[in-house]
Design an enzyme around this catalytic site. Structure first.
Site, mmCIF file in Angstrom:
data_model
loop_
_atom_site.group_PDB
_atom_site.id
_atom_site.type_symbol
_atom_site.label_atom_id
_atom_site.label_comp_id
_atom_site.label_asym_id
_atom_site.label_seq_id
_atom_site.Cartn_x
_atom_site.Cartn_y
_atom_site.Cartn_z
ATOM 1 N N SER A 171 -1.193 5.814 2.258
ATOM 2 C CA SER A 171 0.132 5.221 2.146
ATOM 3 C C SER A 171 1.102 5.884 3.130
ATOM 4 C CB SER A 171 0.617 5.310 0.703
ATOM 5 O OG SER A 171 1.724 4.470 0.469
ATOM 6 N N GLU A 223 -2.877 -6.227 -0.834
ATOM 7 C CA GLU A 223 -1.731 -5.380 -0.517
ATOM 8 C C GLU A 223 -0.724 -6.057 0.399
ATOM 9 O OE1 GLU A 223 -2.295 -1.229 0.354
ATOM 10 O OE2 GLU A 223 -4.463 -1.418 0.089
ATOM 11 N N HIS A 252 -3.439 -1.210 -3.757
ATOM 12 C CA HIS A 252 -2.980 -0.117 -2.918
ATOM 13 C C HIS A 252 -3.643 1.205 -3.310
ATOM 14 C CE1 HIS A 252 -0.209 1.851 -0.206
ATOM 15 N NE2 HIS A 252 0.295 2.610 -1.169
#
Length: 314
Positions: free
Chosen positions: A162, A256, A286
């Site tokens: 991320s 996502e 995610h």
């Protein structure tokens, strides 16, 4: 065996991953569309994320905090892992505002066990208390530290999920600009790359991300960038010169809103001649690798990632 793009495209999501996705889709997304990276809500979010990661580690695992001047982190070494095999510098996710070595230690343990390498979980400074470029500076300092501790670049790998994926890409760009040696390889899990966010919002409007609300990503961006132009070279890594970057493995779920970020990063790296593999996992959310205890795709993705990192550091 590492999965190929064809294998993934034809794969059907497991019943466990379907159940996980439906669970999140049936409620307010975990971060909440109205939550803010400020004040009480952020403190509560940080506590929750850290608590989720504090599961008992298997016998024989070593985890210890370390401090090197102003840098802090946690070393994770699974039983049988050895620094002779190399080292993984791990940059955790959390939108630059939450997440820590505590929240990500289970993921680090799995990487250490499967690669046979110790993992250094960097405890980089977080926004809003420490806005850009604090986290990026800490990532660069941590990489320099590993070199100073005697790890040759060919035995150093970098991984991040991320926001940690953005820090990973930013680190590679920083190394290129400063003429420093690149690591052996880089692993990016569901990377958040583009600070413009236009494509992210468009994708979420067309197909709602069951886990990550773009509105929260926008608040995290504002907390981290804090008035800095998103075209800044250390933020706009899509435009960074990538010639000479190490091999990349990018893993992302096809549900996502950040899917486009992963695809565009892969395209720009391949255009620069960087050996790049993009794995798009059907039906996955995610950073689905963090749910490896429940989702078989998470375990398989980490096996693939570990094989990639091991191959890069013979």
């Amino acid at each position: 065996m590492q999965p190929t793009g064809t294998d993934l495209a034809s794969a059907r999501p497991s019943s466990q991953s379907v159940q996980l996705r439906r669970m999140f889709a049936s409620r307010v997304r975990p971060l909440g569309d109205r939550s803010s990276p400020q004040g009480y809500q952020l403190r509560a979010l940080r506590r929750t994320a850290d608590s989720a990661g504090l599961k008992p580690l298997p016998r024989g695992t070593r985890a210890w905090p370390a401090r090197y001047g102003t840098l802090r982190g946690v070393w994770m070494r699974a039983a049988g892992a050895s620094p002779a095999a190399g080292v993984v510098l791990y940059l955790h996710g959390g939108g630059f505002v939450f997440g820590s070595p505590r929240s990500h230690r289970a993921l680090a343990y799995r990487l250490s066990r499967r690669t046979g390498m110790p993992v250094f979980l960097l405890d980089y400074r977080r926004a809003p208390e420490h806005p850009f470029p604090a986290a990026a500076d800490d990532a660069l300092a941590a990489y320099r530290l590993l070199l100073a501790k005697g790890f040759p670049p060919g035995k150093v790998t970098v991984a991040g999920d991320s926001a940690g994926g953005q820090l990973t890409a930013s680190l590679l760009a920083d190394l290129a600009r400063e003429g420093l040696p690149q690591p052996a390889a880089a692993l990016l899990l569901s990377p958040w790359i583009d600070f413009d966010l236009t494509e992210l919002h468009r994708r979420d409007t067309g197909s709602r991300d069951p886990f990550v609300p773009p509105s929260y990503i926008e608040k995290c961006r504002d907390a981290y960038a804090r008035g800095v132009d998103v075209a800044h070279p250390r933020l706009d890594v899509l435009r960074a010169e990538k010639t000479g970057w190490p091999p990349l493995l990018i893993q992302v779920g096809d549900t996502e809103c950040l899917l486009g970020d992963a695809q565009r990063l892969a395209d720009s790296a391949q255009a620069a001649g960087v050996p790049t593999e993009l794995q798009v996992w059907p039906g996955q959310i995610h950073v689905f690798q963090a749910f490896a205890d429940f989702v078989p795709e998470g375990r398989e993705a980490l096996r693939s990632a570990a094989e990639f990192l091991r191959t890069a550091t013979p």
